[in-house]
Design a protein around this motif. Structure first.
Motif, PDB file in Angstrom:
ATOM      1  N   PRO A 656     -31.813   6.883  89.176  1.00  0.00           N
ATOM      2  CA  PRO A 656     -30.833   6.279  88.331  1.00  0.00           C
ATOM      3  C   PRO A 656     -31.605   5.538  87.139  1.00  0.00           C
ATOM      4  CG  PRO A 656     -31.481   5.269  90.652  1.00  0.00           C
ATOM      5  CD  PRO A 656     -31.860   6.434  90.770  1.00  0.00           C
ATOM      6  N   LEU A 657     -33.028   5.187  87.444  1.00  0.00           N
ATOM      7  CA  LEU A 657     -33.578   4.846  86.352  1.00  0.00           C
ATOM      8  C   LEU A 657     -33.990   5.908  85.247  1.00  0.00           C
ATOM      9  CD1 LEU A 657     -36.146   2.788  88.301  1.00  0.00           C
ATOM     10  CD2 LEU A 657     -34.603   1.704  86.909  1.00  0.00           C
ATOM     11  N   THR A 658     -34.200   6.958  85.376  1.00  0.00           N
ATOM     12  CA  THR A 658     -34.723   8.037  84.168  1.00  0.00           C
ATOM     13  C   THR A 658     -33.437   8.703  84.103  1.00  0.00           C
ATOM     14  OG1 THR A 658     -35.503   9.586  85.972  1.00  0.00           O
ATOM     15  CG2 THR A 658     -36.971   7.924  85.044  1.00  0.00           C
ATOM     16  N   GLY A 659     -32.460   9.092  84.939  1.00  0.00           N
ATOM     17  CA  GLY A 659     -31.434  10.107  84.931  1.00  0.00           C
ATOM     18  C   GLY A 659     -31.849  11.651  85.283  1.00  0.00           C
ATOM     19  N   ALA A 660     -33.083  11.630  85.485  1.00  0.00           N
ATOM     20  CA  ALA A 660     -33.790  13.094  85.813  1.00  0.00           C
ATOM     21  C   ALA A 660     -33.395  13.374  87.229  1.00  0.00           C
ATOM     22  CB  ALA A 660     -35.254  12.758  85.722  1.00  0.00           C
ATOM     23  N   GLY A 661     -33.042  14.789  87.220  1.00  0.00           N
ATOM     24  CA  GLY A 661     -32.914  15.412  88.544  1.00  0.00           C
ATOM     25  C   GLY A 661     -33.979  15.724  89.245  1.00  0.00           C
ATOM     26  N   ARG A 662     -34.051  16.183  90.388  1.00  0.00           N
ATOM     27  CA  ARG A 662     -35.287  16.198  91.182  1.00  0.00           C
ATOM     28  C   ARG A 662     -36.181  17.369  90.541  1.00  0.00           C
ATOM     29  NH1 ARG A 662     -37.289  12.293  93.716  1.00  0.00           N
ATOM     30  NH2 ARG A 662     -38.547  13.674  94.847  1.00  0.00           N
ATOM     31  N   ASP A 663     -35.358  18.449  90.038  1.00  0.00           N
ATOM     32  CA  ASP A 663     -35.985  19.465  89.623  1.00  0.00           C
ATOM     33  C   ASP A 663     -36.587  19.359  88.181  1.00  0.00           C
ATOM     34  OD1 ASP A 663     -33.720  19.826  88.214  1.00  0.00           O
ATOM     35  OD2 ASP A 663     -33.626  21.821  88.386  1.00  0.00           O
ATOM     36  N   ALA A 664     -36.233  18.181  87.647  1.00  0.00           N
ATOM     37  CA  ALA A 664     -36.934  17.857  86.252  1.00  0.00           C
ATOM     38  C   ALA A 664     -38.072  18.160  85.963  1.00  0.00           C
ATOM     39  CB  ALA A 664     -36.590  16.538  85.913  1.00  0.00           C
ATOM     40  N   VAL A 665     -38.475  18.980  84.727  1.00  0.00           N
ATOM     41  CA  VAL A 665     -39.905  19.073  84.150  1.00  0.00           C
ATOM     42  C   VAL A 665     -39.942  18.118  82.816  1.00  0.00           C
ATOM     43  CG1 VAL A 665     -41.388  20.671  83.059  1.00  0.00           C
ATOM     44  CG2 VAL A 665     -39.931  21.559  85.298  1.00  0.00           C
ATOM     45  N   MET A 666     -40.467  17.104  83.026  1.00  0.00           N
ATOM     46  CA  MET A 666     -40.403  16.179  81.852  1.00  0.00           C
ATOM     47  C   MET A 666     -41.361  16.497  80.860  1.00  0.00           C
ATOM     48  SD  MET A 666     -39.841  12.811  84.115  1.00  0.00           S
ATOM     49  CE  MET A 666     -39.535  11.334  82.917  1.00  0.00           C
ATOM     50  N   ILE A 667     -40.950  16.625  79.612  1.00  0.00           N
ATOM     51  CA  ILE A 667     -41.720  17.220  78.582  1.00  0.00           C
ATOM     52  C   ILE A 667     -41.422  16.467  77.432  1.00  0.00           C
ATOM     53  CG2 ILE A 667     -40.268  19.115  78.007  1.00  0.00           C
ATOM     54  CD1 ILE A 667     -42.823  20.744  77.293  1.00  0.00           C
ATOM     55  N   ASP A 668     -42.504  16.147  76.483  1.00  0.00           N
ATOM     56  CA  ASP A 668     -42.258  15.454  75.136  1.00  0.00           C
ATOM     57  C   ASP A 668     -41.450  16.402  74.343  1.00  0.00           C
ATOM     58  OD1 ASP A 668     -43.151  13.176  73.684  1.00  0.00           O
ATOM     59  OD2 ASP A 668     -43.229  14.863  72.212  1.00  0.00           O
ATOM     60  N   PRO A 669     -40.525  15.845  73.522  1.00  0.00           N
ATOM     61  CA  PRO A 669     -39.617  16.752  72.662  1.00  0.00           C
ATOM     62  C   PRO A 669     -40.555  17.463  71.534  1.00  0.00           C
ATOM     63  CG  PRO A 669     -38.833  14.376  72.787  1.00  0.00           C
ATOM     64  CD  PRO A 669     -40.176  14.523  73.584  1.00  0.00           C
ATOM     65  N   ARG A 700     -40.574  10.965  76.232  1.00  0.00           N
ATOM     66  CA  ARG A 700     -41.744  10.432  75.593  1.00  0.00           C
ATOM     67  C   ARG A 700     -43.117  10.599  76.414  1.00  0.00           C
ATOM     68  NH1 ARG A 700     -41.765   7.917  70.795  1.00  0.00           N
ATOM     69  NH2 ARG A 700     -44.005   8.212  70.806  1.00  0.00           N
ATOM     70  N   LEU A 701     -43.902  11.681  76.193  1.00  0.00           N
ATOM     71  CA  LEU A 701     -45.182  11.760  76.968  1.00  0.00           C
ATOM     72  C   LEU A 701     -46.464  12.155  76.052  1.00  0.00           C
ATOM     73  CD1 LEU A 701     -43.699  13.788  80.089  1.00  0.00           C
ATOM     74  CD2 LEU A 701     -44.695  11.625  80.054  1.00  0.00           C
ATOM     75  N   PRO A 702     -47.494  12.116  76.553  1.00  0.00           N
ATOM     76  CA  PRO A 702     -48.551  12.295  75.656  1.00  0.00           C
ATOM     77  C   PRO A 702     -48.513  13.887  75.400  1.00  0.00           C
ATOM     78  CG  PRO A 702     -49.350  10.907  77.336  1.00  0.00           C
ATOM     79  CD  PRO A 702     -47.873  11.283  77.621  1.00  0.00           C
TER      80      PRO A 702
END
Ligand code: SF4
Length: 742
Positions: A656-669, A700-702
């Motif tokens: 609920p804090l990020t809105g990311a699903g469990r299979d999220a691959v978080m990547i910078d735009p 937003r990631l390095p």
């Protein structure tokens, strides 16, 4: 905060916005979650209420007795605890469910927990489709025979932190040693083991040096690789109160976690309505760049003449060497390794200088790395340089995520420590042997990851586990499953079913045990601020579940009846009295008897007056050389992160804090655009260990860094000694991967 204070002295400058309760924002809906928890526990509302109002929380290690803690007025409660409540009110499942495990394969941990409590001893042999009901006597006889027939070096005992009490850890630690077993380890191994190593070497004590009250009173809190908004939610209330007093907050992390940017504290009117800006500066360090960042910050503190020279001269050692080594380290190179630009570093150093010291808080973002102990030492360097230990409003806080890990290690349920945190060596083993009345192994045993590797080599005859799930928490789950299958006898004692229990073996035995609340005589936990907190027995029978401290004693008495006088505690009050004698640090534990009883070992501060419990009485600076890392062309570093979960127990499909699903691959735009990817695209990550399919989620990631959820992402993480921090043996939960469309 009383009700009247809730409506006075508001700080509009800290408000996150004007929408009441952040309506329409991506944020938890605490009130809806509370209603859900109430519904989930509707079968035993009275018992659930007793657990909440009388028990010490079995969630994270902030510590609370009933609904109150020792830091703030008012209610201390969070949804993590409410979600855990179901484990304490569930009824046992029908053992027939396990008569054919094929039907259960592939179920998630949550689906297995939803079956209910493990209520009866069960046993399954190789080739059998499922488990059959057995008596406690048969189950313990099988375990005793296995232990009797195996050389102690081919036996391993692992203890998780699932609400386990100090009494159980102590009973397990003593039982293992009575049977000659050195390989007993606990969940602290895969989280704060590097903090234990780094702190003991530098400040002489492997624990938080300050108290949670110091967070509230801090001029500056630096959060290194930690996300209390998810993992210790009530910490955000402490931060809110601190910020009302003017506290500044710096977040050192690749990702500015949304909950650390702004948060709605549900039990505070001002924060619940308007939200609170929770941080002032984000330092977007690259994964593994913390050592270089700490060095760079210390170098700038020195250059600016902002070191507490008097404290350093009177109370520390090793500063001259650090000074010289830093002089040889080029600042631009350190910044490049850290992935941080000069202005951001200077802004960070400005905060340190202005505050004159900070509470430094860290967790897995620091510790689950190959050079994790160096990361801890780098943070300690900064604290020592500012005289930031042993006084109000400053300190070192390796914040614990589970209510059992601090006490587990201090009770000696640890491969590299005896009770009291004493090293495992001939001198300390001999002293303990005199105390206990039987020989004690004098060499460290196998740590958790080493146990699995030994199993994989065929070097383990018995694996006895209280809780835990190696399939979830250790790197390379397929290799873990193969290793578990090779152990001739596995015994899993737990409150619920876990996937590792379904791995076929020659002989697999399941033992149903009591929760901390059902445990005969109650029990204690040790919180992150070293507070030993009592949780009373809240009587409830769940099938044939037994108190674990009795199980350990029973097993030893079956194998070594001559030791019966040492394992015949009439009550666990007697056990607490023994702990007080054997572990002087825990003096006072024997006096705890009702909800709210507690004793904080060491008091509010450790190392007060600059007196460090090191051999020289001085705090030690560490000269550290940051590791050079070269990322192959086109590759990314992926780190594992937590969502809405407790340990490996996933509590929500969407964070609920990020809105990311469990299979999220978080990547910078920017990286996503370079790869021609957009939000929602399916991608495959490929490491030397495995592949992972997930969904692109922009954050937003390095540059060239990714984040995936733990434990799902563990299929990418390599096992083996070369992928561990060498001293503490914590696995490096990061990997180098390539990204392709799935
Ligand atoms: S913050 Fe931690 S100790 Fe407090 S209620 Fe939540 S899980 Fe329990």
């Amino acid at each position: 905060m009383g009700l009247r204070e809730q409506f006075t002295g508001w700080r509009p400058g800290l408000w996150a916005g004007w929408r009441p309760n952040g309506v329409g924002e991506q944020k938890p809906n605490h009130y809806r979650d509370m209603a859900k928890a109430a519904w989930a526990n509707r079968n035993h509302p009275r018992y659930a209420w007793d657990v909440l109002t009388k028990g010490a929380c079995d969630g994270c290690a902030l510590g609370v007795a009933g609904l109150h803690d020792w830091t703030i007025d008012g209610v201390h409660l969070c949804t993590t605890r409410l979600n855990l409540l179901e484990l304490n009110t569930a009824d046992p499942f029908d053992p027939v469910v396990l008569s054919d495990v094929a039907a259960l394969r592939g179920r998630t941990g949550g689906q297995l927990r939803a079956l209910g409590r493990l209520g009866h001893p069960l046993r399954r042999g190789r080739g059998e489709p499922g488990f059959r009901l057995v008596s406690w006597d048969e189950a313990l006889s099988v375990l005793a025979a296995g232990l009797r027939g195996a050389p102690p070096e081919r036996v391993a005992l692992y203890m998780t932190s699932r609400g386990i009490t100090n009494e159980v850890y102590y009973a397990a630690a003593k039982s293992a040693r009575a049977l000659g077993i050195a390989s007993i380890d606990s969940a602290a191994r895969v989280c704060h083991a590097p903090s234990t190593v780094g702190l003991r070497q530098t400040v002489g004590v492997a624990a938080t040096t300050c108290s949670l009250q110091d967070v509230v009173e801090a001029p500056l809190v630096v959060l290194w690789g930690t996300n209390p908004a998810n993992n210790q939610p009530v910490f955000m209330k402490y931060l809110y109160l601190a910020r009302r007093r003017g506290c500044r907050v710096v977040v050192v992390n690749p990702f500015l976690e949304p909950g650390l940017e702004r948060y709605w504290v549900p039990s505070n009117v001002e924060s619940a309505v308007f939200g609170t800006k929770m941080s002032d500066l984000h330092v977007p360090v690259r994964p593994g760049g913390d050592v270089a960042l700490a060095n760079a910050a210390l170098k700038r503190l020195i250059e600016r003449g902002a070191v507490d020279d008097r404290f350093v001269a009177d109370h520390t050692e090793g500063f001259a060497e650090v000074h010289d080594r830093l002089a040889d380290q080029d600042l631009d190179h350190l910044l490049a390794l850290a992935g941080v630009d000069g202005p951001t570093l200077d802004a960070f150093v400005d905060e340190l200088v202005r505050a004159g010291g900070a509470v430094h808080v860290w967790s897995m973002g620091i510790t689950q790395h190959r050079d994790a102990a160096e990361g801890v030492r780098g943070i300690v360097n900064l604290a020592l340089a500012q005289g930031g230990v042993g006084r109000d409003g400053v300190g070192l806080m390796p914040i614990r995520g589970h209510s059992g890990v601090q006490g587990g290690a201090e009770m000696g349920a640890y491969a590299t420590a005896l009770p009291g945190g004493a090293p495992v060596d001939p001198e300390h083993a001999a002293a303990l042997a005199r105390e206990w009345g039987f020989p004690v192994p004098d060499r460290p045993g196998l740590t958790a990851p080493e146990m699995v590797e030994a199993a994989g080599r065929g070097d383990l005859d018995v694996l006895w586990m209280s809780g835990g799930n190696f399939l979830d928490v250790l790197p390379d789950p397929p290799a873990v499953a193969a290793a578990l299958a090779r152990v001739p006898l596995r015994v899993h004692q737990d409150v619920v079913l876990t996937s590792q229990m379904l791995v076929e073996g020659d002989d697999v035995v399941l033992l149903p045990v009591a929760t901390r609340y059902e445990q005969e005589g109650g029990g204690t936990e040790t919180t992150t601020e070293r507070r030993i907190v009592f949780s009373p027995e809240l009587p409830r029978r769940v099938g044939e579940a037994r108190s674990e401290w009795r199980v350990f004693a029973d097993v030893v008495n079956r194998i070594r009846p001559a030791l019966r006088p040492h394992f015949s505690w009439p009550s666990n009050q007697a056990l607490r009295s023994e702990i007080a004698r054997v572990v002087p640090l825990y003096a006072g534990i024997e006096t705890l008897a009702v909800t709210g009883d507690q004793v904080q070992w060491g008091g509010r501060h450790l190392c007060t007056g600059g007196e460090f419990p090191t051999p020289t009485g001085r705090g030690r600076f560490s000269a550290i050389e940051p590791a050079e890392r070269r990322l192959p062309d086109g590759a990314f570093v992926v780190s594992t992160r937590r969502g809405k979960q407790f340990n490996s127990m996933v509590q929500a499909a969407v964070d609920p804090l990020t809105g990311a699903g469990r299979d999220a691959v978080m990547i910078d735009p920017v990286d996503a655009a370079d790869l021609g990817l957009d939000a929602g695209d399916r991608v495959r990550l490929r490491s030397d260990t495995g592949t992972y399919d997930g969904t692109v989620t922009l954050a937003r990631l390095p540059a060239r860094t990714l984040q995936v959820h733990w434990p799902e992402g563990n299929v990418l993480i390599a096992a083996g000694a070369e992928h561990r921090e060498p001293a503490s043996k914590v696995p490096d939960y990061n990997a180098v991967v390539t990204v392709e469309r799935a």
